[in-house]
Write an enzyme that holds these catalytic residues in place. Structure first.
Site, mmCIF file in Angstrom:
data_model
loop_
_atom_site.group_PDB
_atom_site.id
_atom_site.type_symbol
_atom_site.label_atom_id
_atom_site.label_comp_id
_atom_site.label_asym_id
_atom_site.label_seq_id
_atom_site.Cartn_x
_atom_site.Cartn_y
_atom_site.Cartn_z
ATOM 1 N N ASP A 95 0.502 -0.949 -0.042
ATOM 2 C CA ASP A 95 0.053 0.070 -0.326
ATOM 3 C C ASP A 95 0.881 1.518 0.202
ATOM 4 O O ASP A 95 1.593 1.652 0.734
ATOM 5 C CB ASP A 95 -0.805 0.266 1.393
ATOM 6 C CG ASP A 95 -1.902 0.595 1.439
ATOM 7 O OD1 ASP A 95 -1.975 2.208 0.565
ATOM 8 O OD2 ASP A 95 -3.696 0.702 2.298
ATOM 9 N N ASP A 96 0.619 2.312 -0.835
ATOM 10 C CA ASP A 96 1.616 3.279 -1.244
ATOM 11 C C ASP A 96 3.021 3.026 -1.123
ATOM 12 O O ASP A 96 3.671 3.642 -0.849
ATOM 13 C CB ASP A 96 1.673 4.285 0.254
ATOM 14 C CG ASP A 96 -0.128 4.616 0.239
ATOM 15 O OD1 ASP A 96 -0.079 4.625 -0.620
ATOM 16 O OD2 ASP A 96 -0.167 5.436 1.462
ATOM 17 N N CYS B 126 -5.612 4.601 -3.529
ATOM 18 C CA CYS B 126 -6.418 3.494 -2.869
ATOM 19 C C CYS B 126 -6.946 2.704 -3.230
ATOM 20 O O CYS B 126 -7.347 1.623 -3.906
ATOM 21 C CB CYS B 126 -5.982 3.755 -1.293
ATOM 22 S SG CYS B 126 -6.237 1.495 -0.692
ATOM 23 N N ASP C 88 -0.860 -0.217 -5.237
ATOM 24 C CA ASP C 88 -2.059 -0.058 -5.685
ATOM 25 C C ASP C 88 -1.480 1.386 -6.238
ATOM 26 O O ASP C 88 -1.656 1.870 -7.211
ATOM 27 C CB ASP C 88 -2.602 0.220 -4.374
ATOM 28 C CG ASP C 88 -2.196 0.511 -2.792
ATOM 29 O OD1 ASP C 88 -1.339 1.397 -2.631
ATOM 30 O OD2 ASP C 88 -3.048 0.881 -2.338
ATOM 31 N N ASN C 89 -0.278 2.084 -4.962
ATOM 32 C CA ASN C 89 -0.135 3.651 -5.873
ATOM 33 C C ASN C 89 1.111 3.847 -5.504
ATOM 34 O O ASN C 89 1.536 3.069 -4.689
ATOM 35 C CB ASN C 89 -1.356 4.218 -5.241
ATOM 36 C CG ASN C 89 -1.703 4.813 -4.378
ATOM 37 O OD1 ASN C 89 -2.678 3.875 -3.767
ATOM 38 N ND2 ASN C 89 -0.449 4.994 -3.445
#
Ligand SMILES: *[C@@H]1O[C@H](CO)[C@@H](O)[C@H](O)[C@H]1NC(C)=O
Ligand SMILES: *[C@@H]1O[C@H](CO)[C@@H](O)[C@H](O)[C@H]1NC(C)=O
Ligand SMILES: *[C@@H]1O[C@H](CO)[C@@H](O)[C@H](O)[C@H]1NC(C)=O
Length: 647
Positions: free
Chosen positions: A38-39, A74, A319-320
């Site tokens: 995540d991130d 997200c 996700d990003n």
């Protein structure tokens, strides 16, 4: 006679056995494991600090350097990945209601026809561990239970972003928590248990492991304000990387602000105190990633032990991405910076090059069709899917639905979220934009149009840190092509996303790339198209606000020319901007009422660091059901801007 017949029979049987075993081996579908953080950035070197990722994935697999998230936040990114679609086709454009979140995902019926369902139809045992998407919570964990998983253990809100609270719903059962356990360690232990379980079963398996790290930590600040702070590492990793700093690239906190669209022009040079804080955030991200790296190690050790390694594809992505100080930005995501959109993609498996770097251009919406292609289930991928199949292996290189050759669009709707960890940063402005990326051996362009009417055009081949905006006006022949391509890719669906040139050159199949389209003979052709422009800065996707779309792309088709804004006007007054939440106080702060603090404390947080050692195999013994009061008290966390700092 009798004897020899028996002997012959035995030999035949033996031969048959060997053949069957071999054929069986060949016919056995590969397992697929997807590790999804995540991130996590690709551009700020985070992978360099992950030794197991290096050992098992970088050295033994291929890095896809041009893999992108097409929306750098997200929930929209995850939903797009699950569906194989751009956000403009899911219309999940935010992390929380009204334009995003788990409830909207279900209201729009997106969870009925998506990746896990396609994999199940392809004969796969599907498993999910970790964070699914925003707003999957203690109140709606079974309403509905996410479809398509044979086994699932998801983190539930409002605890998802608390590293030392690990709260999961298992297969839609009432949530449980693990006292004094480090969240990533629980995901690690669950991953080991899942691998033992799925490898004992006959069907090929799909296992998605989704740690929340290195996302920021959710906290309640003084006076009840909600905020995000640095990620919390496991105790055993807290001392690491004391001397490490954010890479000091030319675009890190530059003396002169060259990125000037919308709020960027107001960003001031960061002072030394801020830079030090950002460096510490960077280190805490790397520390939090160490526990993820241990999961990677365990996955490969288990695969080696069971003998499944050679028949398993392992993917690693996020996700990003994330930025920290580039172009003076406060920490966060959601922007069109490369740091936010260019995400890690590592793949190891049968037929994948070892220690290789690939320049193939791909995006998150390509992953679902790629997984299903590996699973031999193409017929289960609906025709509306935007993504294509990434040419990972020789077989996939010949797939009839390849990825878009060199171009894709990046989209966002909303306010900027630069202030993630710093509520007092006071940098806020419209962050609604369309960005076109075109990448090949010959060129690497970023072209952006903002809802404010401003344009950006960077040539990353010659200017890799986007230090010079080359946009001078809409008349340039190259910009003409980019404008036209962006119209298609911002409104494309299915095949038009994979081959946008067919819309621009319906009668000329030879045009397959920007290079082809740049031929002089098309100069006049490219003066016929309308340009992308926003009516106003909206925080959500409304088609009429973002003319034109495919089908209205010819100037000749526009009758009401008053709709066309003069291209010389660069600034528009932001008349209306949808605010995400409305329970802010006079100072614009979101204060969580006391009774909700108390509610949150029903899952007790340890008062000292946890994660001194990974968890043992008996960890499930310590699962404790959460207090019923939590499940029975509905709280609209989003109204207090729970997701407001860019979850
Ligand atoms: C540094 O910048 C921050 C954020 O803009 C500000 O709050 C702080 O007062 C500044 N510190 C110094 C020493 O100038
Ligand atoms: C997306 O959702 C918003 C809010 O529900 C709606 O107003 C808009 O029309 C939708 N956009 C499209 C293209 O369906
Ligand atoms: C739109 O414009 C194109 C190009 O001039 C033309 O071929 C087409 O017929 C027009 N369509 C409509 C509906 O007017």
């Amino acid at each position: 006679m009798k004897y020899s017949a028996l002997l012959l029979g035995t030999i035949a049987l033996l031969a048959l056995n060997t053949v069957t075993a071999k054929q069986y081996q060949e016919a056995k579908k590969p397992n697929i494991i997807f590790i999804f953080t995540d991130d996590q950035d690709h551009k700020m070197d985070s992978l360099q600090y992950m030794p197991n990722v290096q050992k098992y994935l970088v050295n033994e697999g291929t890095i896809y350097e041009n893999h992108y998230a097409t929306i750098a936040v997200c929930c929209p990114s995850r939903v797009g990945l699950l569906r194989g679609q751009y956000a403009h086709n899911t219309n999940i454009t935010d992390v929380s209601p009204p334009y995003g979140g788990y409830e909207r995902f279900n209201t729009l019926k997106l969870g009925e026809d998506y990746l896990p369902v396609w994999l199940q139809k392809s004969g796969y045992n599907t498993n999910y561990i970790g964070k699914l998407m925003n707003q999957y919570s203690v109140n709606n964990y079974n309403n509905p239970i996410p479809r398509g998983f044979n086994y699932q253990e998801q983190l539930v809100d409002p605890y998802t972003y608390i590293y030392n609270s690990a709260v999961f719903s298992v297969n839609g059962e009432p949530p449980v928590y693990y006292k004094d356990a480090y969240q990533t360690d629980v995901i690690h232990a669950k991953t080991r248990a899942a691998l033992k379980r799925v490898q004992a079963q006959e069907d090929p398996f799909f296992l998605w492991v989704s740690p929340m790290a290195p996302h920021g930590q959710f906290e309640i600040g003084k006076g009840g304000s909600m905020k995000t702070s640095d990620p919390i590492p496991a105790a055993r990793h807290a001392h690491l990387f004391k001397d490490v700093k954010i890479p000091r690239t030319p675009h890190f906190n530059p003396d002169q602000q060259v990125k000037t669209a919308s709020y960027w022009k107001t960003l001031e040079k960061l002072n030394a105190t801020m830079v030090e804080e950002f460096d510490e955030t960077y280190r805490n991200r790397l520390r939090a990633l160490q526990s993820v790296d241990e999961i990677v190690g365990t996955i490969f050790e288990e695969l080696e032990k069971s003998g499944e390694l050679d028949n398993t594809f392992v993917f690693y992505s996020a996700d990003n991405g994330y930025h920290l100080g580039q172009h003076r930005a406060f920490p966060g995501k959601c922007t069109n910076l490369e740091e936010d959109i260019n995400v890690p993609l590592l793949v190891r498996g049968p037929g994948i090059g070892k220690g290789k770097k690939s320049q193939v251009v791909s995006a998150h919406h390509d992953l679902a069709p790629t997984f299903v292609a590996l699973a031999g289930g193409d017929e289960h991928v609906p025709s509306w899917v935007d993504g294509g199949v990434i040419p990972l292996t020789k077989a996939l290189q010949k797939h009839r639905k390849p990825v878009s050759k060199e171009s894709f669009s990046v989209e966002f709707w909303g306010l900027d979220l630069l202030a993630e960890n710093y509520a007092n940063a006071n940098v806020i402005g419209p962050n609604t934009y369309k960005t076109l990326r075109v990448i090949s051996q010959d060129y690497n362009y970023v072209y952006s149009i903002w809802c404010t009417g401003e344009h950006e055009f960077y040539d990353l081949k010659n200017d890799p840190y986007a230090m010079k905006n080359l946009y001078t006006g809409a008349t340039n022949q190259l910009v003409n092509r980019l404008d036209a391509l962006l119209v298609v890719l911002k409104s494309c669906r299915a095949e038009t996303c994979r081959d946008p040139w067919r819309i621009l050159h319906p009668d000329d199949k030879h045009v397959k790339t920007l290079r082809d389209a740049l031929h002089k003979k098309y100069d006049i052709h490219y003066t016929q198209f309308r340009k992308v422009q926003f009516e106003e800065c909206l925080g959500y996707y409304q088609v009429t606000n973002e003319a034109p779309v495919i089908g209205q792309h010819f100037l000749a088709n526009v009758t009401d020319t008053s709709q066309q804004r003069p291209s010389s006007t660069e600034q528009y007054i932001i008349s209306k901007f949808d605010k995400r939440a409305d329970k802010s106080n006079e100072d614009g702060q979101f204060i969580l009422p006391k009774e909700y603090h108390e509610l949150l404390k029903l899952v007790p947080e340890p008062n000292q660091a946890v994660g001194h050692a990974p968890l043992g195999q008996d960890f499930e013994k310590y699962a404790i059901p959460v207090d019923k009061k939590l499940l029975e008290t509905p709280v609209k966390w989003a109204e207090y801007n729970f997701y407001g700092f860019g979850s």
